[in-house]
Design a protein around this motif. Structure first.
Motif, PDB file in Angstrom:
ATOM      1  N   MET A  65       0.843  -1.198   0.000  1.00 17.05           N
ATOM      2  CA  MET A  65       0.000   0.000   0.000  1.00 17.05           C
ATOM      3  C   MET A  65       0.872   1.239   0.000  1.00 17.05           C
ATOM      4  O   MET A  65       1.942   1.270   0.629  1.00 17.05           O
ATOM      5  N   ASP A  66       0.432   2.258  -0.695  1.00 14.49           N
ATOM      6  CA  ASP A  66       1.148   3.525  -0.763  1.00 14.49           C
ATOM      7  C   ASP A  66       0.744   4.382   0.436  1.00 14.49           C
ATOM      8  O   ASP A  66      -0.418   4.744   0.595  1.00 14.49           O
ATOM      9  N   PHE A  67       1.723   4.716   1.287  1.00 14.24           N
ATOM     10  CA  PHE A  67       1.436   5.500   2.482  1.00 14.24           C
ATOM     11  C   PHE A  67       1.811   6.971   2.316  1.00 14.24           C
ATOM     12  O   PHE A  67       1.884   7.705   3.292  1.00 14.24           O
ATOM     13  N   SER A  68       2.038   7.398   1.066  1.00 19.28           N
ATOM     14  CA  SER A  68       2.507   8.761   0.851  1.00 19.28           C
ATOM     15  C   SER A  68       1.360   9.778   0.864  1.00 19.28           C
ATOM     16  O   SER A  68       1.569  10.950   1.150  1.00 19.28           O
ATOM     17  N   GLY A  69       0.137   9.344   0.554  1.00 19.85           N
ATOM     18  CA  GLY A  69      -0.995  10.264   0.511  1.00 19.85           C
ATOM     19  C   GLY A  69      -1.666  10.414   1.863  1.00 19.85           C
ATOM     20  O   GLY A  69      -1.285   9.808   2.865  1.00 19.85           O
TER      21      GLY A  69
ATOM     22  N   GLY B 297      -3.144   7.232   3.253  1.00 18.42           N
ATOM     23  CA  GLY B 297      -2.089   6.398   3.818  1.00 18.42           C
ATOM     24  C   GLY B 297      -1.676   6.872   5.192  1.00 18.42           C
ATOM     25  O   GLY B 297      -1.421   6.065   6.100  1.00 18.42           O
TER      26      GLY B 297
END
Length: 297
Positions: free
Chosen positions: A1-5, A8
């Motif tokens: 999962m992308d936690f940059s946004g 996230g």
């Protein structure tokens, strides 16, 4: 999962709250503790306020952190619900929480859940039987089967049936106390009553096309129709309850119907209650439609 946004960041923050520490959250998310710490720091910097107070022993939330956590959980739940509703359009799946009254649930809902589960094996039905009114909007159930007229609410209700009422007593009770021939004679008997708020305090009757009611009294009150039927069955008194809950007792002769000539024929509606709308998961829609098609009462 992308936690940059931002979503996230919410996932990481909610995980820290759930797991109780940065290191535990890191293990749950497959990240390093330092990565979790950076994401929390980035969130605090963007919001311009401290969300967590960290010591070597524990993590506590500031007032702003508590508010952010509540909002994050709500947003993440909404996102999951929308994604589930879309994904369900293919093969319906997931957990379906159903609440029903004890007596009606045992006699009518359990057989329907069995048939529903055979048709949709990927849906896990979590059935709770009890006479408490669950908070659907609060997430305690997806579908609740409720009796009686419903108060105004933002919930959606579909009528799946209705049931009549009958006055009953056991042969043993009638032998000891006599059989009432007129409704007014109930005032001399021990009448078993419901104790919840929506229960009518008076028992309705009709004579010569004129409706009337009597305020009966007795020394036992209960929230469960099935329990009232059991009290009547063992000779504790006279009860007025749904016919569905005593149908088997009447057939066996364990209970005797009383004052049928004065029965007003009132019907109590039965509804399936749920949160409607475009984001309603397919499993909820399928179960409500199944009740509409198959519920017999």
């Amino acid at each position: 999962m992308d936690f940059s946004g931002r979503s996230g960041e919410m996932v990481v923050f909610a995980s820290v709250a759930e797991e109780g520490s940065l290191s535990a959250a890191a293990r749950a998310l497959g990240l390093t503790p330092s990565a979790v710490s950076r994401i929390i720091a980035r969130t605090e910097q963007r919001l311009g306020t401290r969300l967590l107070l960290r010591t070597t022993r524990a993590i506590t939330f500031t007032a702003e952190g508590e508010a952010y956590l509540r909002g994050a959980r709500r947003i993440l739940a909404d996102m999951a619900e929308v994604e589930e509703a879309i994904a369900d359009q293919g093969v319906p799946k997931g957990r379906l929480r159903v609440s029903a009254a004890l007596g009606h649930g045992r006699l009518a809902i359990v057989p329907l859940v069995t048939a529903f589960s055979a048709r949709y094996p990927n849906i896990t039905v979590d059935l709770t039987l009890g006479d408490e009114v669950v908070d659907i909007l609060g997430g305690q159930a997806d579908v609740a089967v409720r009796f009686g007229h419903l108060p105004d609410s933002p919930l959606t209700a579909r009528r799946i049936g209705d049931t009549g009422q009958v006055v009953v007593a056991s042969p043993d009770y009638l032998q000891r106390h006599g059989t009432p021939q007129q409704p007014e004679e109930l005032l001399q008997h021990n009448c078993l009553r419901f104790n919840f708020r929506r229960a009518e305090p008076n028992w309705p009757f009709i004579r010569d096309d004129q409706a009337f009611s009597l305020k009966v009294c007795g020394n036992i009150e209960c929230s469960s129709g099935e329990a009232l039927a059991q009290f009547a069955r063992v000779g504790a008194g006279i009860a007025r309850i749904g016919k569905f809950s005593v149908a088997e007792d009447l057939q066996r002769g364990d209970l005797v119907p009383l004052l049928e000539a004065f029965n007003p024929g009132d019907r109590e509606p039965i509804h399936a209650v749920f949160v409607g709308g475009s984001a309603m998961p397919a499993r909820v829609r399928l179960f409500v439609d199944f009740l509409l098609e198959n519920h017999r009462m």
